[in-house]
Scaffold this active site. Structure first.
Site, PDB file in Angstrom:
ATOM      1  N   TYR A 154      56.392  45.385  19.978  1.00 50.63           N
ATOM      2  CA  TYR A 154      56.006  46.403  21.197  1.00 50.63           C
ATOM      3  C   TYR A 154      55.851  45.764  22.599  1.00 50.63           C
ATOM      4  CZ  TYR A 154      53.951  51.285  23.101  1.00 50.63           C
ATOM      5  OH  TYR A 154      54.480  52.224  23.294  1.00 50.63           O
ATOM      6  N   LYS A 158      58.333  46.563  25.681  1.00 47.63           N
ATOM      7  CA  LYS A 158      57.599  46.904  26.957  1.00 47.63           C
ATOM      8  C   LYS A 158      57.788  45.986  28.270  1.00 47.63           C
ATOM      9  CE  LYS A 158      57.139  51.340  24.997  1.00 47.63           C
ATOM     10  NZ  LYS A 158      57.561  52.530  25.707  1.00 47.63           N
TER      11      LYS A 158
HETATM   12  N1  LIG Z   1      51.239  57.715  23.596  1.00 42.88           N
HETATM   13  C1  LIG Z   1      50.350  56.274  23.867  1.00 42.88           C
HETATM   14  O1  LIG Z   1      49.401  55.907  23.555  1.00 42.88           O
HETATM   15  C2  LIG Z   1      51.240  55.346  25.099  1.00 42.88           C
HETATM   16  C3  LIG Z   1      51.632  55.255  25.457  1.00 42.88           C
HETATM   17  C4  LIG Z   1      52.350  54.591  26.436  1.00 42.88           C
HETATM   18  C5  LIG Z   1      53.408  54.163  26.712  1.00 42.88           C
HETATM   19  N2  LIG Z   1      54.133  54.903  25.176  1.00 42.88           N
HETATM   20  C6  LIG Z   1      55.343  55.581  25.215  1.00 42.88           C
HETATM   21  O2  LIG Z   1      55.800  56.727  25.443  1.00 42.88           O
HETATM   22  C7  LIG Z   1      56.741  56.771  25.083  1.00 42.88           C
HETATM   23  C8  LIG Z   1      57.142  58.364  23.496  1.00 42.88           C
HETATM   24  O3  LIG Z   1      55.714  57.971  23.011  1.00 42.88           O
HETATM   25  P1  LIG Z   1      55.203  58.992  21.637  1.00 42.88           P
HETATM   26  O4  LIG Z   1      53.280  58.786  22.529  1.00 42.88           O
HETATM   27  O5  LIG Z   1      54.760  60.473  23.041  1.00 42.88           O
HETATM   28  O6  LIG Z   1      55.047  59.150  21.029  1.00 42.88           O
HETATM   29  P2  LIG Z   1      55.798  60.274  19.229  1.00 42.88           P
HETATM   30  O7  LIG Z   1      54.643  61.738  20.109  1.00 42.88           O
HETATM   31  O8  LIG Z   1      55.715  59.387  18.450  1.00 42.88           O
HETATM   32  O9  LIG Z   1      56.844  60.820  20.008  1.00 42.88           O
HETATM   33  C9  LIG Z   1      58.150  59.162  20.796  1.00 42.88           C
HETATM   34  C10 LIG Z   1      59.329  60.385  20.075  1.00 42.88           C
HETATM   35  O10 LIG Z   1      60.304  59.384  20.518  1.00 42.88           O
HETATM   36  C11 LIG Z   1      61.317  60.345  19.099  1.00 42.88           C
HETATM   37  N3  LIG Z   1      62.462  58.131  19.097  1.00 42.88           N
HETATM   38  C12 LIG Z   1      61.513  57.382  18.250  1.00 42.88           C
HETATM   39  N4  LIG Z   1      62.816  56.979  17.910  1.00 42.88           N
HETATM   40  C13 LIG Z   1      64.048  57.563  18.273  1.00 42.88           C
HETATM   41  C14 LIG Z   1      65.486  57.574  17.502  1.00 42.88           C
HETATM   42  N5  LIG Z   1      65.491  55.643  17.503  1.00 42.88           N
HETATM   43  N6  LIG Z   1      66.164  58.236  18.428  1.00 42.88           N
HETATM   44  C15 LIG Z   1      66.051  59.246  19.020  1.00 42.88           C
HETATM   45  N7  LIG Z   1      64.828  59.335  19.607  1.00 42.88           N
HETATM   46  C16 LIG Z   1      63.384  58.450  18.504  1.00 42.88           C
HETATM   47  C17 LIG Z   1      60.436  60.207  18.710  1.00 42.88           C
HETATM   48  O11 LIG Z   1      61.708  61.600  17.467  1.00 42.88           O
HETATM   49  P3  LIG Z   1      61.636  61.926  16.382  1.00 42.88           P
HETATM   50  O12 LIG Z   1      60.063  62.220  15.990  1.00 42.88           O
HETATM   51  O13 LIG Z   1      62.049  63.458  16.552  1.00 42.88           O
HETATM   52  O14 LIG Z   1      62.197  61.150  15.645  1.00 42.88           O
HETATM   53  C18 LIG Z   1      59.852  61.302  19.031  1.00 42.88           C
HETATM   54  O15 LIG Z   1      60.161  62.391  19.501  1.00 42.88           O
HETATM   55  C19 LIG Z   1      57.893  55.485  23.434  1.00 42.88           C
HETATM   56  O16 LIG Z   1      58.344  54.946  24.865  1.00 42.88           O
HETATM   57  C20 LIG Z   1      56.044  55.021  24.179  1.00 42.88           C
HETATM   58  O17 LIG Z   1      56.082  53.493  23.554  1.00 42.88           O
HETATM   59  C21 LIG Z   1      52.722  55.808  24.426  1.00 42.88           C
END
Ligand SMILES: NC(=O)c1ccc[n+]([C@@H]2O[C@H](COP(=O)([O-])OP(=O)(O)OC[C@H]3O[C@@H](n4cnc5c(N)ncnc54)[C@H](OP(=O)(O)O)[C@@H]3O)[C@@H](O)[C@H]2O)c1
Length: 253
Positions: A154, A158
């Site tokens: 991961y 990034k």
């Molecule tokens: N949460 C944190 O602390 C945090 C911090 C920094 C950065 N981020 C980044 O924020 C972004 C969103 O993450 P989140 O925290 O919102 O997590 P999340 O709630 O798990 O959401 C992830 C999203 O990505 C979609 N996804 C994953 N794999 C996919 C694929 N192969 N094709 C299409 N859609 C896909 C999922 O769709 P489905 O559920 O419909 O499969 C879901 O809508 C990520 O890039 C993550 O690295 C998160």
């Protein structure tokens, strides 16, 4: 800020930060193309967005790692709206472990989702973004620049995304297309649900993470959405090639 007549494509809009961004932008009158794999969740967010200003989003159920799906995502968006102004590459997954206890399967899943699919979608979107003088916002993470031991694949996905952001920003600057990233610290979403912890273990883990954050609070999805909206707007018309940290000070220690 107003996104009237702006077409914004958001991947990973069925959950977490992507859903928060879709809802935020729907209140600013954006025309949204929303992508996710879980159809019921995606439809629920699309309906929620529609209620803001009565503008119906296009919901595209697709897997961004599948090349044919990626082609379909861009085609359906442009066929439906006639153009594309903003691409938000947000879909992402986490995989746990380091060199001692990770696997090549984890590496492939994480890199394919967090980097390869972004590379591909960006390539496919570029001609349309050049036509619209549009922009890209990539959703990265503070893990890109802050070494840690728990999620090697991961972290490096990034780090690659941040450099991708800068290289593509340089390449597309003469075309009038801006490219930036937002790099959040911890936000409570579904991201950690797949890491193999029980609910109790996860709650403890989250409490630890938040307890170690200098401001003692998680970042909220709305805050990330607001930063994405700013970077996608004309207010940021000279900002390109930047990685914006939003982490309550987490990267300071
Ligand atoms: N949460 C944190 O602390 C945090 C911090 C920094 C950065 N981020 C980044 O924020 C972004 C969103 O993450 P989140 O925290 O919102 O997590 P999340 O709630 O798990 O959401 C992830 C999203 O990505 C979609 N996804 C994953 N794999 C996919 C694929 N192969 N094709 C299409 N859609 C896909 C999922 O769709 P489905 O559920 O419909 O499969 C879901 O809508 C990520 O890039 C993550 O690295 C998160």
């Amino acid at each position: 800020m107003d996104f009237n007549d702006k077409v914004i494509l958001i991947t990973g809009a069925s959950s977490g930060l992507g859903a928060a961004t879709a809802i935020y932008l729907s209140k600013l009158s954006a025309q949204l193309a929303l992508v996710g794999r879980k159809d019921p969740n995606l439809k629920r967010i699309a309906l929620y967005c529609e209620k803001s200003k009565g503008i119906k989003p296009l919901a595209i159920t697709a897997d961004v790692t599948e090349e044919l799906d990626a082609e379909r995502i861009i085609k359906e968006t442009v066929d439906h709206f006639g153009k594309l102004d903003v691409l938000v590459n947000n879909a992402g997954v986490i995989g746990m472990g380091g060199v001692k206890n990770s696997s090549m399967e984890t590496y492939d899943t994480v890199m394919n989702t967090n980097m390869r699919s972004v590379y591909h979608l960006t390539m496919l979107a570029t001609p349309h973004l050049i036509s619209s003088k549009g922009c890209i916002v990539n959703v990265s993470c503070i893990a890109s620049s802050k070494p840690s031991t728990m999620a090697l694949a991961y972290n490096i996905s990034k780090a690659a995304l941040d450099h991708f952001t800068k290289c593509v920003a340089l390449e597309l600057a003469p075309d009038g297309v801006r490219v930036n990233s937002v790099n959040p610290g911890f936000v409570k979403t579904n991201l950690l649900k797949g890491i193999g912890l029980t609910d109790d273990q996860l709650a403890l883990f989250v409490a630890n993470v938040v307890g170690n954050m200098p401001m003692k609070k998680a970042v909220e999805g709305d805050e990330v959405a607001a930063l994405i909206a700013f970077l996608a707007s004309d207010k940021a018309k000279s900002i390109t090639g930047s990685n914006y940290i939003l982490d309550g000070g987490s990267s300071l220690r």
